[in-house]
Design a protein around this motif. Structure first.
Motif, PDB file in Angstrom:
ATOM      1  N   ILE A   1     -33.551  14.050  23.180  1.00  0.00           N
ATOM      2  CA  ILE A   1     -33.330  12.939  24.103  1.00  0.00           C
ATOM      3  C   ILE A   1     -33.972  11.718  23.446  1.00  0.00           C
ATOM      4  CG2 ILE A   1     -33.867  11.957  26.366  1.00  0.00           C
ATOM      5  CD1 ILE A   1     -33.848  14.776  27.493  1.00  0.00           C
ATOM      6  N   GLU A   2     -33.148  10.752  23.082  1.00  0.00           N
ATOM      7  CA  GLU A   2     -33.659   9.558  22.412  1.00  0.00           C
ATOM      8  C   GLU A   2     -33.716   8.425  23.423  1.00  0.00           C
ATOM      9  OE1 GLU A   2     -31.155   8.024  19.334  1.00  0.00           O
ATOM     10  OE2 GLU A   2     -32.667   6.603  18.639  1.00  0.00           O
ATOM     11  N   LEU A   3     -34.916   7.917  23.662  1.00  0.00           N
ATOM     12  CA  LEU A   3     -35.069   6.769  24.556  1.00  0.00           C
ATOM     13  C   LEU A   3     -34.790   5.500  23.780  1.00  0.00           C
ATOM     14  CD1 LEU A   3     -38.356   7.720  26.463  1.00  0.00           C
ATOM     15  CD2 LEU A   3     -35.983   8.222  27.088  1.00  0.00           C
ATOM     16  N   VAL A   4     -33.990   4.631  24.344  1.00  0.00           N
ATOM     17  CA  VAL A   4     -33.802   3.319  23.746  1.00  0.00           C
ATOM     18  C   VAL A   4     -34.102   2.287  24.832  1.00  0.00           C
ATOM     19  CG1 VAL A   4     -32.076   4.148  22.111  1.00  0.00           C
ATOM     20  CG2 VAL A   4     -31.337   3.234  24.282  1.00  0.00           C
ATOM     21  N   ASP A   5     -34.344   1.070  24.419  1.00  0.00           N
ATOM     22  CA  ASP A   5     -34.620   0.000  25.379  1.00  0.00           C
ATOM     23  C   ASP A   5     -33.878  -1.238  24.894  1.00  0.00           C
ATOM     24  OD1 ASP A   5     -35.622  -1.691  27.299  1.00  0.00           O
ATOM     25  OD2 ASP A   5     -37.626  -0.797  27.253  1.00  0.00           O
ATOM     26  N   ASP A   6     -32.621  -1.317  25.263  1.00  0.00           N
ATOM     27  CA  ASP A   6     -31.742  -2.350  24.725  1.00  0.00           C
ATOM     28  C   ASP A   6     -30.754  -2.774  25.813  1.00  0.00           C
ATOM     29  OD1 ASP A   6     -29.845  -3.877  23.481  1.00  0.00           O
ATOM     30  OD2 ASP A   6     -29.384  -2.424  21.903  1.00  0.00           O
ATOM     31  N   PRO A   7     -30.906  -4.008  26.326  1.00  0.00           N
ATOM     32  CA  PRO A   7     -30.033  -4.454  27.426  1.00  0.00           C
ATOM     33  C   PRO A   7     -28.551  -4.446  27.058  1.00  0.00           C
ATOM     34  CG  PRO A   7     -31.774  -6.063  26.972  1.00  0.00           C
ATOM     35  CD  PRO A   7     -31.859  -5.025  25.900  1.00  0.00           C
ATOM     36  N   ASP A   8     -28.253  -4.485  25.773  1.00  0.00           N
ATOM     37  CA  ASP A   8     -26.850  -4.538  25.362  1.00  0.00           C
ATOM     38  C   ASP A   8     -26.248  -3.160  25.082  1.00  0.00           C
ATOM     39  OD1 ASP A   8     -26.834  -7.331  25.517  1.00  0.00           O
ATOM     40  OD2 ASP A   8     -27.729  -7.479  23.518  1.00  0.00           O
ATOM     41  N   ALA A   9     -27.069  -2.137  25.143  1.00  0.00           N
ATOM     42  CA  ALA A   9     -26.565  -0.780  24.853  1.00  0.00           C
ATOM     43  C   ALA A   9     -26.168  -0.094  26.165  1.00  0.00           C
ATOM     44  CB  ALA A   9     -27.645   0.024  24.138  1.00  0.00           C
ATOM     45  N   PRO A  10     -25.291   0.903  26.094  1.00  0.00           N
ATOM     46  CA  PRO A  10     -24.909   1.627  27.313  1.00  0.00           C
ATOM     47  C   PRO A  10     -26.089   2.420  27.875  1.00  0.00           C
ATOM     48  CG  PRO A  10     -23.984   2.692  25.373  1.00  0.00           C
ATOM     49  CD  PRO A  10     -24.622   1.420  24.906  1.00  0.00           C
TER      50      PRO A  10
END
Ligand SMILES: [Zn+2]
Length: 201
Positions: free
Chosen positions: A75-84
């Motif tokens: 499970i990869e956490l990302v923090d990107d308003p432009d990503a799904p």
């Protein structure tokens, strides 16, 4: 008549053998469930997510620094308003924390929502079907964030907990040696604050 009974018994023994095979212990675990901090996400967020999943499943979950190994489920956490919100490509899925802040929830609501989303991410990673029990975090196929906030239990129902465990074992994942698997402490129900149009999860 005797012959019929004998044939039936024979069939029964074959069925029993195949049922016993299905119930046989799984092979030794070959992989781990790991949470990694991807673009924009902090290692603290990964640690927190791993701790949450450890408390709410029987699967051994670790926050991982660096690259996962072959056989790991990620499970990869990302923090990107432009990503799904999330992209599932087993054995890896992403969960976008930026999307969970939609509607500017307070800390308690965000923590609860993040936990719900983690439960659903793991189910998606395993390809599990939605649940028919409205109390369950896996209720509905594509709930909005608002729907998730309203799920009373905030957790897997007992049958879903069992099928998640079976799914993990079937994938050769390491299990906790002494799983608590207990639901997280109940949080107060979220206040009925009208929210902007909710995004689909
Ligand atoms: Zn359920």
């Amino acid at each position: 008549m005797k012959k019929t009974i004998a044939v039936s018994l024979c069939c029964l023994s074959v069925l029993s053998a195949s049922a016993a095979e299905e119930l046989a212990p799984a092979a030794a675990p070959v992989g781990r469930l790991v949470v990694v901090a991807g673009p924009g996400a902090s290692s603290a967020a990964a640690e927190s997510a791993a701790a949450f999943l450890s408390e709410n499943t029987s699967v051994a979950v670790a926050a991982l620094e660096g690259e996962p190994a072959a056989g790991d489920w990620v499970i990869e956490l990302v923090d990107d308003p432009d990503a799904p919100l999330g992209e599932v490509v087993p054995p890896r899925t992403t969960l976008n924390l930026a999307r969970l802040r939609f509607g500017d929830p307070d800390d308690a609501k965000l923590a609860r929502r993040t936990g719900q989303a983690l439960c659903r991410s793991l189910a998606s990673l395993f390809g599990e079907e939605p649940c028919v029990i409205p109390l369950c975090v896996l209720w509905r196929d594509k709930p909005s964030l608002h729907d998730l906030d309203d799920v009373p239990s905030g957790n897997y129902c007992p049958p879903c907990r069992t099928r998640m465990e079976a799914a993990a074992r079937a994938r050769g994942l390491e299990m906790q040696s002494d799983p608590c698997g207990l639901p997280a402490a109940e949080e107060p129900a979220p206040e009925a604050v009208p929210e902007p149009a909710a995004e689909k999860i």
